[in-house]
Scaffold this active site. Structure first.
Site, PDB file in Angstrom:
ATOM      1  N   ASP A 176       3.906  -6.091   3.311  1.00 58.69           N
ATOM      2  CA  ASP A 176       3.780  -5.015   4.418  1.00 58.69           C
ATOM      3  C   ASP A 176       5.183  -4.788   5.028  1.00 58.69           C
ATOM      4  O   ASP A 176       6.143  -5.049   4.609  1.00 58.69           O
ATOM      5  CB  ASP A 176       2.494  -5.044   5.051  1.00 58.69           C
ATOM      6  N   ASP A 190       6.057   2.255   6.518  1.00 60.33           N
ATOM      7  CA  ASP A 190       5.045   1.275   6.205  1.00 60.33           C
ATOM      8  C   ASP A 190       3.911   2.163   5.193  1.00 60.33           C
ATOM      9  O   ASP A 190       3.590   3.127   5.770  1.00 60.33           O
ATOM     10  CB  ASP A 190       4.266   1.296   7.769  1.00 60.33           C
ATOM     11  N   GLU A 206      -5.183   1.340   2.801  1.00 57.04           N
ATOM     12  CA  GLU A 206      -4.969   0.082   3.779  1.00 57.04           C
ATOM     13  C   GLU A 206      -5.058   0.630   5.223  1.00 57.04           C
ATOM     14  O   GLU A 206      -5.385   0.185   5.873  1.00 57.04           O
ATOM     15  CB  GLU A 206      -3.586  -0.347   3.297  1.00 57.04           C
ATOM     16  N   GLU A 207      -4.423   1.717   5.277  1.00 58.67           N
ATOM     17  CA  GLU A 207      -4.257   2.346   6.788  1.00 58.67           C
ATOM     18  C   GLU A 207      -5.848   2.590   7.272  1.00 58.67           C
ATOM     19  O   GLU A 207      -5.818   2.638   8.635  1.00 58.67           O
ATOM     20  CB  GLU A 207      -3.724   3.755   6.756  1.00 58.67           C
ATOM     21  N   HIS A 249       0.743  -1.141  -0.053  1.00 63.73           N
ATOM     22  CA  HIS A 249      -0.015  -0.074  -0.080  1.00 63.73           C
ATOM     23  C   HIS A 249       0.803   1.291  -0.040  1.00 63.73           C
ATOM     24  O   HIS A 249       1.796   1.270   0.641  1.00 63.73           O
ATOM     25  CB  HIS A 249      -0.808   0.024   1.109  1.00 63.73           C
ATOM     26  N   HIS A 296       4.417   3.089  12.868  1.00 60.21           N
ATOM     27  CA  HIS A 296       3.600   4.186  12.998  1.00 60.21           C
ATOM     28  C   HIS A 296       4.004   5.401  13.793  1.00 60.21           C
ATOM     29  O   HIS A 296       3.363   6.363  14.343  1.00 60.21           O
ATOM     30  CB  HIS A 296       2.124   3.816  13.497  1.00 60.21           C
TER      31      HIS A 296
END
Length: 348
Positions: free
Chosen positions: A242, A187, A221-222, A70, A322
């Site tokens: 991922d 990510d 995706e998030e 993603h 994150h």
């Protein structure tokens, strides 16, 4: 055997990281991917959600594979223009306010004009606020200080900034001489760059894949539903590329490829997971098996949406997921090597 060239990979990754693409506002990054793949003579099309699907034909078309990465990232939206000329945020994706405290950001208005700012605790100054150290980092206390002369709500509105405008965080990309890659949004742009480079190299090298393989670059995706559609009916196996998340109790590290055995959606397909492990053992790819209790992927989204596929999840190990993330090029190498051998292998 195809190898990932470090210099070429880093150049591509930096390009991806420096294009803002919070979930819901990914047009610029999708355009970049389209151009890259078109120049590599790889056919692409977009789905209605704005994601990009590319296809490399294989020997067999009646049974196919799909791989995903993603390109949407964490971000925020303007929730409120405050009376003091600052902005209150609403977060896009699952992360904490303390992870963006002090970060520079870009505010993009509906007209496309951009402004810079900094995300701060309202009570930041220890010389003024007694609770500067203890105040909770939450929506009520965090705000954006805009780099323009604004003192009132009207001043901000006159700039064209309003509720719903997207806010992106500076990636702060840094490559160290020791091989570490530090940036926000590894990510999942680290994995997207791996897939792009592998696809380009496979095409240039005239490597024939055993099965037609579709590559989905998802853009939601998030927020949970990036890879849950546009899966060809011929698809038998679905591999999400991922990240592997690091922390206490985890086996994932920054130097190997992570093979996920289970996340919040439950176990991944056992036979496909064992196939990936066997490939890693056979080709001497360093790996770690791991479980992520607070994780979901494009592959788990596809399963939840009812697709009859074998699903798996792998990726480079990412520290401080994150937040301000870090990995090492050896993890990128291991991930690319496992994907390559998987693409050439037989279906489970």
């Amino acid at each position: 055997m195809i190898h990932i060239d470090q210099k070429e990979y880093i150049a591509l990754l930096e390009q991806l990281l420096n294009v803002t693409s919070p979930s819901g506002n990914t047009e610029s990054i999708i355009q970049l991917l389209e151009k890259y793949l078109q120049e590599a003579n790889i056919s692409t099309y977009r789905n209605n959600k704005g994601g990009l699907i590319a296809t490399i034909p294989g020997k067999t078309t009646d049974k196919q594979r799909m791989l995903t990465a993603h390109v949407d990232t964490l971000g925020a939206m303007v929730k409120e223009v405050k009376s003091n000329g600052r902005l209150r945020l609403d977060l896009i994706g699952g992360f904490t306010y303390n992870s963006i405290e002090g970060e520079n950001c870009i505010i993009e208005t509906t007209s496309g004009k951009t402004y810079t700012g900094t995300i701060l605790l309202h009570q930041t100054s220890v010389h003024v606020y007694k609770d500067a150290r203890t105040a909770e980092r939450n929506q009520a206390n965090m705000e954006v200080r805009i780099d323009e002369i604004v003192k009132t709500k009207e001043d901000v509105k006159n700039l064209g900034i309003s509720v719903g405008d997207f806010v992106s965080f500076y990636p702060r990309v840094e490559i160290t001489p020791s091989g570490f890659i530090k940036s926000r949004h590894l990510d999942d742009k680290a994995s997207a760059a791996i897939l792009l480079l592998l696809m380009k190299t496979i095409k240039e090298s005239n490597v024939e894949l055993p099965y037609t393989t579709n590559f989905l670059f998802s853009n939601n995706e998030e927020i949970g539903y990036g890879g849950n559609s546009n899966i060809p009916v011929e698809t038998v196996e679905y591999l999400a590329v991922d990240m592997g998340a690091m922390g206490d109790g985890q086996s994932t590290d920054e130097y190997t490829v992570s093979i996920c055995v289970k996340d919040s959606s439950g176990p991944y397909h056992y036979a496909l997971r064992k196939h990936l492990v066997q490939l890693a053992d056979k080709h001497e790819v360093p790996y770690q098996l791991d479980i992520y209790p607070y994780y979901g992927s494009d592959a788990s989204a596809a399963i939840r949406s009812g697709h009859d596929i074998k699903h798996a999840l792998i990726g480079p190990g990412i520290d401080s997921s994150h937040a301000y993330e870090r990995t090492h090029f050896t993890s990128i190498e291991a991930t690319g090597k496992l994907i390559y051998h998987y693409l050439l292998s037989q279906l489970v």
